[in-house]
Structures are given as C-alpha cells and as structure tokens.
Design an enzyme around this catalytic site. Structure first.
Site, short mmCIF file in Angstrom:
data_model
loop_
_atom_site.label_atom_id
_atom_site.label_comp_id
_atom_site.label_asym_id
_atom_site.label_seq_id
_atom_site.Cartn_x
_atom_site.Cartn_y
_atom_site.Cartn_z
N HIS A 148 -4.73 1.97 -2.63
CA HIS A 148 -4.81 3.02 -3.64
C HIS A 148 -5.66 4.18 -3.11
O HIS A 148 -6.55 3.97 -2.30
CB HIS A 148 -5.41 2.46 -4.93
CG HIS A 148 -4.76 1.19 -5.38
ND1 HIS A 148 -3.47 1.14 -5.83
CD2 HIS A 148 -5.20 -0.09 -5.41
CE1 HIS A 148 -3.15 -0.12 -6.13
NE2 HIS A 148 -4.19 -0.88 -5.87
N GLN B 119 -0.54 -3.44 -0.74
CA GLN B 119 -0.73 -2.11 -1.31
C GLN B 119 -2.13 -1.59 -1.07
O GLN B 119 -3.03 -2.34 -0.68
CB GLN B 119 -0.45 -2.14 -2.81
CG GLN B 119 -1.23 -3.19 -3.56
CD GLN B 119 -0.83 -3.22 -5.04
OE1 GLN B 119 -1.57 -2.74 -5.89
NE2 GLN B 119 0.34 -3.75 -5.33
N ARG C 193 2.63 1.31 -0.93
CA ARG C 193 3.05 -0.03 -0.55
C ARG C 193 3.17 -0.14 0.96
O ARG C 193 3.52 0.83 1.64
CB ARG C 193 4.36 -0.41 -1.23
CG ARG C 193 4.16 -0.64 -2.71
CD ARG C 193 5.34 -1.26 -3.40
NE ARG C 193 4.96 -1.54 -4.79
CZ ARG C 193 4.86 -0.61 -5.73
NH1 ARG C 193 5.13 0.66 -5.44
NH2 ARG C 193 4.49 -0.92 -6.96
N HIS D 116 -4.45 -4.57 0.36
CA HIS D 116 -4.63 -5.87 -0.28
C HIS D 116 -3.30 -6.36 -0.82
O HIS D 116 -2.38 -5.58 -1.05
CB HIS D 116 -5.68 -5.80 -1.39
CG HIS D 116 -5.40 -4.76 -2.44
ND1 HIS D 116 -5.68 -3.42 -2.24
CD2 HIS D 116 -4.85 -4.84 -3.67
CE1 HIS D 116 -5.34 -2.74 -3.32
NE2 HIS D 116 -4.81 -3.58 -4.20
N GLU E 86 -10.06 -1.39 -8.46
CA GLU E 86 -9.75 -2.60 -9.24
C GLU E 86 -10.80 -3.66 -8.96
O GLU E 86 -11.16 -3.88 -7.80
CB GLU E 86 -8.40 -3.19 -8.79
CG GLU E 86 -7.23 -2.25 -8.89
CD GLU E 86 -5.99 -2.71 -8.13
OE1 GLU E 86 -4.89 -2.40 -8.60
OE2 GLU E 86 -6.12 -3.36 -7.06
ZN ZN Z 1 -4.10 -2.97 -6.08
#
Ligand code: ZN
Length: 402
Positions: free
Chosen positions: A103, A101, A283, A264, A138
């Site tokens: 972001h 995935q 994804r 990642h 993240e």
């Molecule tokens: Zn992630």
C-alpha cells in the site's frame, strides 16, 4: 464535551469473498451456514461497500448517517480526520491465500490519485491503481494461528534459499550481481514462457512431495500451485515471492503492522484487523487481478525487513494496546480471565468494541453484548461493563496524544 451514557449496538456486514472460511465467522456471529458459503470478512465501519448499522432508540440507521447527524461523537479525531471514522475494523478468516500486495504512503496516494484522475482513468477501471487519496496502513491481531508473508528477507537468507532449490539456480547470479531489487525486477519482468520454464521443475517436485510443515515456503508454494494453476498452465510469478519474503507465524493474541511499501500476503488464519479508510492496493502476484509492474517496483520497499511481532503493550491488568506509527487508528485487546468490572476513562474519540468471546453487560442500562456482537461508543461516554469470565474484547479507536 458533554458526557453521555449510551452504548449503541452495531451490526457489521459480512463479505462472502471466495477465499473465506466456512466456520469461524458464522460461529462468531452465531449465524447458520447450511450452504457452506465462504464468510471471508466482517466489516465494522462506514465504508460504502459494507456500511455497519447502528441501533439508536430501537431504530436502525447506518453508522455513517448517524455520525453525519452526531459528529460530536467522533471527539478528538475530528480535527485531523474530519467528520467520519478514519478507520475500518474487520474480522478476516483466510482459508485460501490472498494476493501479494502493498500500500502507498499518504503522499504517494495523493499524487497517484490526482495523476490517474488527470489521465482520465475511470475509478472502476481494472488497471486503476489509486482508488482514493489515502494511505492504507493495517494492523492485525491473530485470533487463531496465522500465517503471512511480510517484507523481503535479508539478501544472505534469500541466497541460501535460492541455493537450496535446484529450480532457482539461474537466479543466484542475478541476486549476486544486482541485489534484491534487481532479482525481483527480473522475475517480475520475465516473459511468461521463462516463468513457466523455471517454475515447472519446482511444481513437479512439490506435486510429488508430502508437505505438512507450514514453517517452510515449500508448503505454501505447493498450495499456490494448486490454487493458481498447476502442471501445464501459466504459473503465477508471485510463487517466487514465497521464497523471497519473510514467512511469519503469528500466535493468537500477537499481531503485526503493515506499513507503506511493505509487501505482504495473508496465507491462512483468522485475525482482527484495523486499517485506514482506503482501497489503495498494488498487487504483486498470487492473483488473477491486474499487476502493474512499474508501479509495484517504484513503491515497494526492497530493504530487508525483520518482522516485528506485536505482543501488545499493557495499559492496565486487563487491556493491551497494539501500538503502530499510524495516527488513524489503534487496536486494543481487553481480556478478563475471571468475572470483573471494566471501567475505563471516557474515551477521547469514538470507539467500536467487538466481543470475540464471553459476554459483557452495560452497567449503565443493562444492555447485554455477547460473543460476536459489537457496539459503538461515542467520545466522552462514561460507561462501565460487568464482564463474564473468559471474555475478550477488541476495541478500535483513534490514538490521541495528550
Ligand atoms: Zn494489505
């Protein structure tokens, strides 16, 4: 801002996703798991799909409702992030590898969310990419040996990988002619039949191999074939990415940051993770969910990435900060090898503290927080903790530039 002195017990919410482990989180929160349910994530935050519960004067109340009534508790983060917590704090136990995935940036999220709203795509539609208008950086710190895929390898390394695997012979000229982007685009756009033809010899070789070394992509590719369909089925094209991305091993206490556009995938291990409040995920395989290839191609970073392992920057003899470019959150680790006292400055923003090992006792009112327990600290709270030996705390906060 007035100083108060209360630490509020906070109960997180367990997510029983199928990929989760059976032992770590139940042992952490001292809950029996007789039916071997997967305990994938423990959420400590204000997200509607898993809102944490705060105890105030013996009464339980959702943290988000408590914050709505006490927005002062957010302190200095209010000016930028409004009257809610800007982060979601988690423990993850990854038993089965997660999807590849990435972001979006904040700007991409604002534009994408609006565009999909205008196009009339329902929020719940499986092909909806933007669930909200926020970015989702993240940071994570490993609690056990942790394995993940993170960013594209340099082109020369990818070429060496392709040369070492006979099944990938057809990919070498594509890489040489059109670089990492061209190679990835080709793989993601190939018809399924072609994916199957290229991956079949690899699956066949790996299925016969005895692989134990997690430092090599073959180990994870074999596991991916087992997880996403072996011999005779349609292979998941995400398996190629295991050979194209950096395979990173993070030791306990070290961490890594996922910025926007970095592909990642978490492969195995337990971590503490802190992220911005968002569900925006593109994804890229190792999934049964929707893969929007054009969207992925226009949002991924194809530049080679050198993984930057965060060791934590010492703030004092007990505390280290895993600093990232994200303004939404900061993750600190507090470790006491011996008994001692922890007396930080009153925090400028709200904080959530999780005890991952050991015990602390509040010097203010004698409340005890043991392994697996968490508490919420309003901004401005002056507090001190009596800390048992071998105690580790993880603290989520919002960084404030002074
Ligand atoms: Zn992630």
């Amino acid at each position: 801002m007035k100083n108060n002195e209360t630490l509020f017990p906070l109960r997180g919410v367990v997510q029983h996703y199928a990929w989760g482990g059976y032992e770590y989180i139940p042992e952490l929160i001292r809950q029996k798991n007789p039916d071997q349910e997967p305990f994938a994530e423990l959420w400590m935050g204000v997200h509607d799909r898993g809102p944490a519960v705060l105890t105030d004067g013996g009464e339980e109340i959702l943290l988000k409702d408590w914050l709505a009534a006490h927005p002062d508790a957010l302190g200095a983060s209010r000016a930028k992030f409004g009257d809610q917590l800007p982060f979601l704090f988690k423990v993850l136990d990854v038993r089965e590898m997660l999807s590849i995935q990435s972001h979006p940036t904040k700007e991409q999220a604002v534009q994408g969310f609006e565009a999909e709203n205008k196009a009339g795509i329902p929020l719940s539609a499986p092909h909806r990419n933007f669930k909200d208008d926020n970015h989702k950086p993240e940071v994570m710190v490993a609690l056990t040996d942790f394995w993940l895929l993170h960013g594209f390898k340099p082109e020369a390394e990818i070429l060496a990988t392709l040369e070492s695997e006979p099944a990938f012979a057809a990919l070498q000229p594509i890489l040489k002619d059109s670089g990492i982007y061209g190679l990835y685009k080709t793989i993601m756009e190939w018809p399924q039949q072609q994916i199957n033809e290229v991956l079949q010899p690899l699956q066949s070789r790996l299925s016969r191999a005895h692989l134990t070394d997690k430092e090599y992509p073959d180990f994870w590719a074999k596991r991916a074939f087992e997880q996403y369909g072996g011999e005779g089925s349609d292979y998941d094209r995400g398996i190629f990415s295991i050979y194209l991305f950096n395979l990173v091993h993070i030791s306990p206490g070290a961490g890594i940051f996922q910025g926007a556009g970095i592909p990642h995938a978490y492969l195995e291990g337990v971590n503490v993770e802190l992220m911005a409040n968002s569900d925006n995920v593109f994804r890229g395989g190792l999934t049964v969910k929707h893969v929007d290839v054009p969207m992925l191609l226009s949002h991924l970073k194809f530049d080679a990435v050198t993984p930057e392992v965060l060791e934590g920057e010492a703030l004092n003899s007990f505390e280290a900060a895993y600093k990232t470019p994200a303004a939404d959150f900061q993750l600190n680790r507090v470790y006491f090898p011996e008994r001692g006292k922890y007396k930080p400055e009153p925090p400028k923003t709200a904080e959530i503290v999780l005890v991952t090992e050991g015990t602390v006792v509040s010097g203010n009112d004698g409340q005890v927080f043991a392994q697996g327990e968490a508490f919420f600290i309003p901004a401005g709270t002056s507090y001190e903790l009596d800390v048992e030996e071998h105690t580790t705390l993880f603290k989520a906060l919002v960084p404030v530039s002074s």
